[in-house]
Design a protein around this motif. Structure first.
Motif, mmCIF file in Angstrom:
data_model
loop_
_atom_site.group_PDB
_atom_site.id
_atom_site.type_symbol
_atom_site.label_atom_id
_atom_site.label_comp_id
_atom_site.label_asym_id
_atom_site.label_seq_id
_atom_site.Cartn_x
_atom_site.Cartn_y
_atom_site.Cartn_z
ATOM 1 N N PHE A 253 -69.082 63.178 55.267
ATOM 2 C CA PHE A 253 -69.521 62.502 54.043
ATOM 3 C C PHE A 253 -68.998 61.084 53.912
ATOM 4 N N ALA B 27 -74.303 64.431 48.708
ATOM 5 C CA ALA B 27 -73.456 65.603 48.912
ATOM 6 C C ALA B 27 -72.274 65.585 47.951
ATOM 7 N N ARG C 117 -73.322 72.487 51.871
ATOM 8 C CA ARG C 117 -72.804 71.287 52.507
ATOM 9 C C ARG C 117 -71.279 71.243 52.471
ATOM 10 N N GLY D 275 -74.190 61.042 52.181
ATOM 11 C CA GLY D 275 -72.852 61.380 51.726
ATOM 12 C C GLY D 275 -72.726 61.363 50.218
ATOM 13 N N LYS E 122 -69.661 55.371 52.469
ATOM 14 C CA LYS E 122 -70.507 56.542 52.257
ATOM 15 C C LYS E 122 -71.961 56.106 52.332
#
Length: 477
Positions: free
Chosen positions: A27, A263, A19, A260, A256
């Motif tokens: 993100f 990640a 990612r 996100g 976010k």
């Protein structure tokens, strides 16, 4: 060759880090941010731009309640302490706007603050704003504030501070006078004088005067712990923790979603495992991503010399430009340097340090192999920023600060930063780069002659008051 030693390293194709080949914009979703510099000049705009957190909602609600609960012929004195750039002036201006402009009270969306604001009813409180640093003395600034609030000329206010406050309160009709004291916007230097005695006199006078004195307790009020302890005895002090800035960034600047945040956990784990010295907490990292966690830590020291620098507007602007960068390319200290450089160069206390910086940037770095010069320039910028508070950095700390690392051989990456620091120190004039032993590591710092450490003095004073039980320091979590 330093194939993996750079500010934007090539990330290996592990399942965890695939990612990270994405962009920052994958993100987070940056939000619009309105920067207001001179809060006192436009209270309504300052209020509209304010973003409440749990901490500041509780703080301002308590101040509004304290004002609403004042008995006749009695007043109160509150002070707001905190590091430079933490948001004291904006909070004070927000309080002042709610006090002086009744029509704005219904616009507040924060339920806690709205409830306390309604307790002021439809009263329009007279607010007098004192701008510290705008005149030679605080007494003169008081006179100017009262002339602005009530009219007339300064000759009418040729009295001692406590007498001025009593006269002003008597002219404020049936509502308490609100006296807001903050450092003037646009000043080029810290206010280098001891205002502690006059401020303490004003606070003591509220025991018999219907006035509410609200003070932004800046670190330049006194250079000695003793005067700050005296202030803590006369003011009820609240402490605005920098944590609220990170909450503002997380809640209002860098949105976010669940994807996100998941990640970001992977990215954080990668950095912790790959970058020696990357020891910031995951909550801090996630809250202000894609800004490097260290940027928030150094912001108060930068603001000591660059008066217009503040963490939130810097972060908002820098991230808006960074959304197309790789996910691991955090906004770092080099961008802090670039943003603040103009003001840093104007600071008298930094003249010598900036001259040394220029000499090293134009001569010493050119002696470094061409493939390493970008990293050397980053090291130099980072070291100057980390020297502003007098601490400096080791090779390990600089590697983590600037994200200069060797994924295949972490210790080799640190050694390369160490070699750069050795080269820079050898090329610098004698005494220009200080070296000290720090547990077997050499710590380097620019020799900055300013008598910094005001924030440390303020914290020490607050701690002393707490230990001696001579005042009530209410800490905003």
């Amino acid at each position: 060759m330093w194939e993996t030693f750079s500010a934007c390293p090539t990330v290996s194709e592990t399942p965890t880090m695939k990612r990270a080949q994405d962009k920052i914009k994958d993100f987070i979703e940056p939000q619009a941010f309105e920067e207001v510099q001179n809060y006192g000049a436009d209270p309504a705009r300052a209020l509209a731009a304010y973003r409440f957190t749990d901490a500041t909602s509780d703080l301002i609600a308590r101040w509004l309640d304290a004002l609403a609960d004042l008995p006749r012929q009695r007043g109160g004195a509150r002070a707001l302490a905190g590091l430079r750039g933490v948001g004291k002036s904006h909070a004070l201006a927000t309080f002042g706007a709610l006090v002086s402009l009744p029509d704005l009270r219904s616009t507040i969306t924060d339920a806690h603050v709205a409830t306390s604001a309604r307790r002021l009813l439809n009263r329009r409180y007279i607010v007098a704003r004192v701008e510290r640093g705008s005149r030679p003395t605080l007494v003169e600034e008081l006179r100017a504030a009262f002339v602005e609030a009530f009219g007339g000329d300064e000759a009418e206010w040729a009295h001692e501070p406590s007498a001025m406050l009593a006269i002003a309160a008597s002219r404020a009709s049936d509502a308490p006078l609100a006296l807001l004291i903050d450092t003037a916007f646009g000043r080029q230097m810290r206010v280098q004088r001891d205002d502690g005695p006059v401020l303490s006199e004003l606070a003591s006078a509220t025991e018999h005067v219907n006035a509410f004195v609200a003070l932004a307790l800046d670190d330049d009020i006194s250079g000695a712990d003793g005067a700050n302890v005296a202030l803590a005895r006369s003011f009820q002090i609240d402490y605005l923790d920098p944590e609220h800035l990170y909450r503002v960034a997380d809640l209002h600047l860098f949105h976010k979603d669940a994807h996100g945040r998941a990640a970001l956990h992977d990215i954080y784990t990668f950095l912790r495992n790959s970058v020696p010295g990357f020891n910031w907490s995951e909550p801090r990292f996630a809250a202000i991503y894609p800004v490097h966690p260290l940027v928030a830590d150094v912001a108060p020291a930068v603001r000591l010399y660059a008066q217009t620098f503040a963490f939130l507007p810097f972060a908002a602007t820098a991230v808006a430009r960074a959304t197309n960068r790789p996910a691991l390319s955090l906004v770092g200290l080099d961008e802090v340097f670039d943003r603040a450089e103009y003001e840093l160069r104007k600071a008298e206390d930094l003249k010598e340090a900036m001259a040394v910086y220029d000499s090293l940037a134009t001569s010493a770095i050119t002696q470094i192999p061409i493939m390493q010069r970008l990293q050397a320039k980053l090291v130099l910028k980072g070291l100057l920023i980390l020297s502003l508070d007098g601490r400096g950095a080791t090779a390990r700390e600089l590697g983590a600060a600037m994200l200069l690392y060797d994924e295949k051989s972490p210790e080799a990456g640190i050694n390369r930063v160490r070699e750069m620091l050795l080269s820079l120190a050898a090329a610098a004039p004698a005494g220009a780069l200080r070296e000290s032993d720090d547990g077997g590591e050499i710590r380097y710092r620019f020799n900055i002659s300013a008598s910094a450490g005001f924030d440390a003095a303020l914290s020490a004073a607050a701690q002393a008051v707490d230990e001696e039980a001579t005042g009530d320091l209410m800490r905003v979590a």
